[in-house]
Design a protein around this motif. Structure first.
Motif, PDB file in Angstrom:
ATOM      1  N   VAL A 253      10.241  13.794  -0.219  1.00 36.54           N
ATOM      2  CA  VAL A 253      10.304  12.734   0.780  1.00 36.54           C
ATOM      3  C   VAL A 253      11.032  13.281   1.999  1.00 36.54           C
ATOM      4  O   VAL A 253      12.086  13.903   1.879  1.00 36.54           O
ATOM      5  CB  VAL A 253      11.082  11.506   0.261  1.00 36.54           C
TER       6      VAL A 253
ATOM      7  N   ASP B 249      12.388  11.667   5.566  1.00 35.34           N
ATOM      8  CA  ASP B 249      12.628  10.419   6.290  1.00 35.34           C
ATOM      9  C   ASP B 249      12.820  10.754   7.760  1.00 35.34           C
ATOM     10  O   ASP B 249      13.687  11.559   8.108  1.00 35.34           O
ATOM     11  CB  ASP B 249      13.875   9.762   5.702  1.00 35.34           C
TER      12      ASP B 249
ATOM     13  N   THR C 103       0.592  16.261   3.172  1.00 31.20           N
ATOM     14  CA  THR C 103       1.526  15.150   3.344  1.00 31.20           C
ATOM     15  C   THR C 103       0.795  13.840   3.576  1.00 31.20           C
ATOM     16  O   THR C 103      -0.332  13.809   4.077  1.00 31.20           O
ATOM     17  CB  THR C 103       2.472  15.403   4.536  1.00 31.20           C
TER      18      THR C 103
ATOM     19  N   HIS D 168       8.260   7.668   6.770  1.00 34.91           N
ATOM     20  CA  HIS D 168       8.510   8.544   5.629  1.00 34.91           C
ATOM     21  C   HIS D 168       7.264   9.401   5.420  1.00 34.91           C
ATOM     22  O   HIS D 168       6.149   8.908   5.534  1.00 34.91           O
ATOM     23  CB  HIS D 168       8.745   7.744   4.342  1.00 34.91           C
TER      24      HIS D 168
ATOM     25  N   TYR E  33       5.514  11.884   2.513  1.00 32.91           N
ATOM     26  CA  TYR E  33       5.536  12.239   1.099  1.00 32.91           C
ATOM     27  C   TYR E  33       4.677  13.465   0.871  1.00 32.91           C
ATOM     28  O   TYR E  33       3.644  13.649   1.528  1.00 32.91           O
ATOM     29  CB  TYR E  33       4.963  11.106   0.241  1.00 32.91           C
TER      30      TYR E  33
ATOM     31  N   ASN F 214      15.738  13.739  -0.751  1.00 33.16           N
ATOM     32  CA  ASN F 214      15.266  14.295  -2.019  1.00 33.16           C
ATOM     33  C   ASN F 214      16.369  14.385  -3.059  1.00 33.16           C
ATOM     34  O   ASN F 214      16.103  14.707  -4.215  1.00 33.16           O
ATOM     35  CB  ASN F 214      14.642  15.669  -1.780  1.00 33.16           C
TER      36      ASN F 214
ATOM     37  N   THR G 253      15.273   5.488  -1.408  1.00 33.43           N
ATOM     38  CA  THR G 253      14.331   5.395  -0.296  1.00 33.43           C
ATOM     39  C   THR G 253      13.433   4.192  -0.545  1.00 33.43           C
ATOM     40  O   THR G 253      13.037   3.948  -1.684  1.00 33.43           O
ATOM     41  CB  THR G 253      13.453   6.669  -0.213  1.00 33.43           C
TER      42      THR G 253
ATOM     43  N   THR H  76      10.399   2.300  -1.256  1.00 35.16           N
ATOM     44  CA  THR H  76       9.119   2.723  -1.811  1.00 35.16           C
ATOM     45  C   THR H  76       7.977   2.076  -1.042  1.00 35.16           C
ATOM     46  O   THR H  76       8.178   1.121  -0.295  1.00 35.16           O
ATOM     47  CB  THR H  76       9.018   2.340  -3.297  1.00 35.16           C
TER      48      THR H  76
ATOM     49  N   LEU I 135      -1.938   5.884  -0.227  1.00 29.14           N
ATOM     50  CA  LEU I 135      -1.094   6.862  -0.907  1.00 29.14           C
ATOM     51  C   LEU I 135      -1.647   7.263  -2.278  1.00 29.14           C
ATOM     52  O   LEU I 135      -1.085   8.145  -2.930  1.00 29.14           O
ATOM     53  CB  LEU I 135       0.331   6.344  -1.063  1.00 29.14           C
TER      54      LEU I 135
ATOM     55  N   LEU J  84      -1.917  10.933  -3.300  1.00 25.21           N
ATOM     56  CA  LEU J  84      -0.653  11.617  -3.569  1.00 25.21           C
ATOM     57  C   LEU J  84      -0.452  11.827  -5.071  1.00 25.21           C
ATOM     58  O   LEU J  84       0.182  12.798  -5.487  1.00 25.21           O
ATOM     59  CB  LEU J  84       0.495  10.797  -2.982  1.00 25.21           C
TER      60      LEU J  84
END
Length: 166
Positions: free
Chosen positions: A2, A4, A34, A45, A47, A97, A103, A105, A153, A156
Motif C-alpha cells: 500500500v 498512501d 498497481t 491509495h 495497491y 506497509n 489503512t 480499506t 480492485l 488485484l
C-alpha cells in the motif's frame, strides 16, 4: 503493498493523481502492477500484489521508490514524515506497509459531514481528474459504479497479479 498519497497544504487529490501516475510508471518498470482508489478523505491509495515479500520488505521498497521520486520531483513530492516538509507537495507515505498501521480499506465509509467512501478507480479516472469533486464518492454513488465497472480492485486478487520485489 500500500502506498498512501497525502496532499500537503496547498495541494489536493488532483496533485495526488499526478504523483500516482509517476508511481504507476516507476513501479511498472520493476514489473509491479498497481491499482488506485480514493482514500475517502483527501488523498489516494495505490495497491500492488507482491509475492514472497513481508511487510518490512514492502515498506523498505516503497520507501526507496518514494525517495527516488522525491529526488526527481522535489517540488511535487516528499517522502519524509515531517509535516512541515509537506506544504505544496504530496507526501508518499511508504510506512503504511507496517504491520502496526491501519489503512482505510476499499469501500470504507469515512466519518465526514457528507460520508465519503474509499472508492476504487480506473486509471482513466486518475488521468482525467481535474477537480477534487471528480473523485468524491458517497454511498449513493456505489451501486451505479459497481454496476457500470464491477469491482475495479478484483484483478488485484488474481494469482498472477502478484509480482516479486526487485
Amino acid at each position: 503493498m500500500v502506498i498512501d498519497l497525502d496532499p500537503g497544504p496547498g495541494r489536493s487529490v488532483v496533485d495526488c493523481c499526478r504523483v500516482a501516475l509517476l508511481l504507476r510508471e516507476r513501479l511498472g518498470a520493476d514489473g509491479i502492477e498497481t491499482w488506485a482508489k480514493t482514500s475517502g478523505s483527501k488523498g489516494l491509495h495505490l495497491y500492488a500484489a507482491l509475492r514472497d515479500a513481508d511487510s518490512r520488505q514492502a515498506s523498505d521498497y516503497a520507501r526507496g521508490v518514494a525517495r527516488e521520486l522525491e529526488r526527481a520531483h522535489p517540488d511535487r513530492v516528499v517522502s519524509r514524515m515531517t509535516k512541515a516538509d509537506r506544504t505544496g507537495r504530496v507526501f508518499i507515505d511508504w510506512s503504511q506497509n507496517s504491520a502496526k498501521k491501519t489503512t482505510a480499506t476499499p469501500y470504507t465509509v469515512r466519518a465526514r459531514p457528507e460520508p465519503a467512501v474509499s472508492t476504487p478507480l480506473a486509471w482513466s479516472e486518475v488521468e482525467s481528474a481535474a477537480t477534487p469533486e471528480d473523485l468524491a464518492f458517497t454511498l449513493t454513488d456505489l451501486a451505479a459504479r459497481l454496476a457500470d465497472h464491477g469491482d475495479l480492485l478484483a484483478p488485484l486478487l488474481a494469482r498472477d497479479a502478484a509480482a516479486p520485489l526487485p
